[in-house]
Design a protein around this motif. Structure first.
Motif, PDB file in Angstrom:
ATOM      1  N   SER A   1      -3.389   8.195   5.443  1.00 28.98           N
ATOM      2  CA  SER A   1      -4.203   7.352   4.577  1.00 28.98           C
ATOM      3  C   SER A   1      -3.327   6.289   3.953  1.00 28.98           C
ATOM      4  O   SER A   1      -2.167   6.533   3.631  1.00 28.98           O
ATOM      5  CB  SER A   1      -4.830   8.168   3.446  1.00 28.98           C
ATOM      6  OG  SER A   1      -5.638   9.188   3.983  1.00 28.98           O
TER       7      SER A   1
ATOM      8  N   GLY B   1      -2.638   2.369  -4.579  1.00 32.01           N
ATOM      9  CA  GLY B   1      -3.549   3.417  -5.006  1.00 32.01           C
ATOM     10  C   GLY B   1      -4.703   2.958  -5.856  1.00 32.01           C
ATOM     11  O   GLY B   1      -5.575   3.733  -6.206  1.00 32.01           O
TER      12      GLY B   1
ATOM     13  N   GLY C   1       0.831  -1.195   0.000  1.00 33.61           N
ATOM     14  CA  GLY C   1       0.000   0.000   0.000  1.00 33.61           C
ATOM     15  C   GLY C   1       0.864   1.243   0.000  1.00 33.61           C
ATOM     16  O   GLY C   1       2.023   1.217   0.414  1.00 33.61           O
TER      17      GLY C   1
ATOM     18  N   ASN D   1      -8.289   5.140   6.030  1.00 33.88           N
ATOM     19  CA  ASN D   1      -7.903   6.350   6.745  1.00 33.88           C
ATOM     20  C   ASN D   1      -7.765   6.062   8.231  1.00 33.88           C
ATOM     21  O   ASN D   1      -8.709   5.595   8.861  1.00 33.88           O
ATOM     22  CB  ASN D   1      -8.935   7.454   6.518  1.00 33.88           C
ATOM     23  CG  ASN D   1      -8.960   7.890   5.067  1.00 33.88           C
ATOM     24  OD1 ASN D   1      -7.953   8.331   4.538  1.00 33.88           O
ATOM     25  ND2 ASN D   1     -10.093   7.722   4.412  1.00 33.88           N
TER      26      ASN D   1
ATOM     27  N   PHE E   1      -3.372   3.796   0.721  1.00 35.10           N
ATOM     28  CA  PHE E   1      -4.033   3.465  -0.534  1.00 35.10           C
ATOM     29  C   PHE E   1      -3.630   2.052  -0.900  1.00 35.10           C
ATOM     30  O   PHE E   1      -2.463   1.775  -1.128  1.00 35.10           O
ATOM     31  CB  PHE E   1      -3.638   4.475  -1.618  1.00 35.10           C
ATOM     32  CG  PHE E   1      -4.040   5.873  -1.242  1.00 35.10           C
ATOM     33  CD1 PHE E   1      -5.313   6.342  -1.512  1.00 35.10           C
ATOM     34  CD2 PHE E   1      -3.154   6.694  -0.558  1.00 35.10           C
ATOM     35  CE1 PHE E   1      -5.689   7.627  -1.128  1.00 35.10           C
ATOM     36  CE2 PHE E   1      -3.538   7.980  -0.160  1.00 35.10           C
ATOM     37  CZ  PHE E   1      -4.808   8.442  -0.452  1.00 35.10           C
ATOM     38  N   ARG E   2      -4.602   1.160  -0.871  1.00 37.87           N
ATOM     39  CA  ARG E   2      -4.310  -0.247  -1.118  1.00 37.87           C
ATOM     40  C   ARG E   2      -3.775  -0.477  -2.512  1.00 37.87           C
ATOM     41  O   ARG E   2      -4.163   0.221  -3.437  1.00 37.87           O
ATOM     42  CB  ARG E   2      -5.601  -1.067  -1.041  1.00 37.87           C
ATOM     43  CG  ARG E   2      -6.199  -1.142   0.294  1.00 37.87           C
ATOM     44  CD  ARG E   2      -7.620  -1.604   0.092  1.00 37.87           C
ATOM     45  NE  ARG E   2      -8.394  -1.122   1.202  1.00 37.87           N
ATOM     46  CZ  ARG E   2      -8.771  -1.882   2.218  1.00 37.87           C
ATOM     47  NH1 ARG E   2      -8.510  -3.142   2.231  1.00 37.87           N
ATOM     48  NH2 ARG E   2      -9.433  -1.371   3.211  1.00 37.87           N
TER      49      ARG E   2
ATOM     50  N   ARG F   1      -9.288   0.634  -2.375  1.00 35.11           N
ATOM     51  CA  ARG F   1      -9.964   1.552  -1.489  1.00 35.11           C
ATOM     52  C   ARG F   1      -8.959   2.107  -0.486  1.00 35.11           C
ATOM     53  O   ARG F   1      -8.090   1.388  -0.027  1.00 35.11           O
ATOM     54  CB  ARG F   1     -11.032   0.751  -0.727  1.00 35.11           C
ATOM     55  CG  ARG F   1     -12.189   1.516  -0.211  1.00 35.11           C
ATOM     56  CD  ARG F   1     -13.357   0.566   0.014  1.00 35.11           C
ATOM     57  NE  ARG F   1     -13.037  -0.486   0.984  1.00 35.11           N
ATOM     58  CZ  ARG F   1     -13.151  -0.340   2.305  1.00 35.11           C
ATOM     59  NH1 ARG F   1     -13.536   0.824   2.817  1.00 35.11           N
ATOM     60  NH2 ARG F   1     -12.880  -1.334   3.119  1.00 35.11           N
ATOM     61  N   ALA F   2      -9.105   3.368  -0.120  1.00 37.63           N
ATOM     62  CA  ALA F   2      -8.189   3.963   0.835  1.00 37.63           C
ATOM     63  C   ALA F   2      -8.625   3.644   2.259  1.00 37.63           C
ATOM     64  O   ALA F   2      -9.813   3.606   2.560  1.00 37.63           O
ATOM     65  CB  ALA F   2      -8.129   5.474   0.626  1.00 37.63           C
TER      66      ALA F   2
END
Length: 122
Positions: A107, A113, A90, A119, A109-110, A116-117
């Protein structure tokens, strides 16, 4: 002196703090897995005075809650699954307070990017 300059050491401290927070966060462990290692530091700087921003790639691994350390996984795992099961890289973006070192936002980002992010609640 350039306000935006951030030393490698400062950035590393920030990254360490973020890694530590993600490793402790229950939601992160459930959703992403355990942050195993930072694979690549992408950048760091100070976009606004007093704030340290860091961006890095990290490898997360969803394990069977530490079961893998048991002999043969007690039938839980099958060797043919390969070692990459549950591994995700990620991209982590975070900002921290330069004074206190406290995380302001973070955050993940899987899949670099494309997913889904996640947070972090700070």
């Amino acid at each position: 002196a350039d306000m935006a300059a951030v030393s490698q050491g400062e950035a590393q401290k920030g990254i360490d703090a973020v890694v530590g927070a993600l490793r402790k966060d229950k939601r992160c462990l459930d959703e992403l897995g355990k942050l195993e290692k930072v694979t690549n530091v992408l950048g760091f700087g100070s976009p606004v005075p007093g704030t340290l921003a860091v961006r890095f790639n990290a490898q997360f691994k969803k394990g069977g809650r530490g079961m893998s350390s048991l002999p043969f996984g007690l039938g839980k795992t099958n060797k043919s699954e390969g070692t990459n099961r549950g591994v995700m890289v990620g991209q982590v973006k975070a900002s921290l307070d330069k004074g206190t070192g406290k995380i302001k936002d973070c955050s993940v980002f899987r899949d670099l990017g494309y997913g889904r992010a996640f947070n972090l609640k700070v």
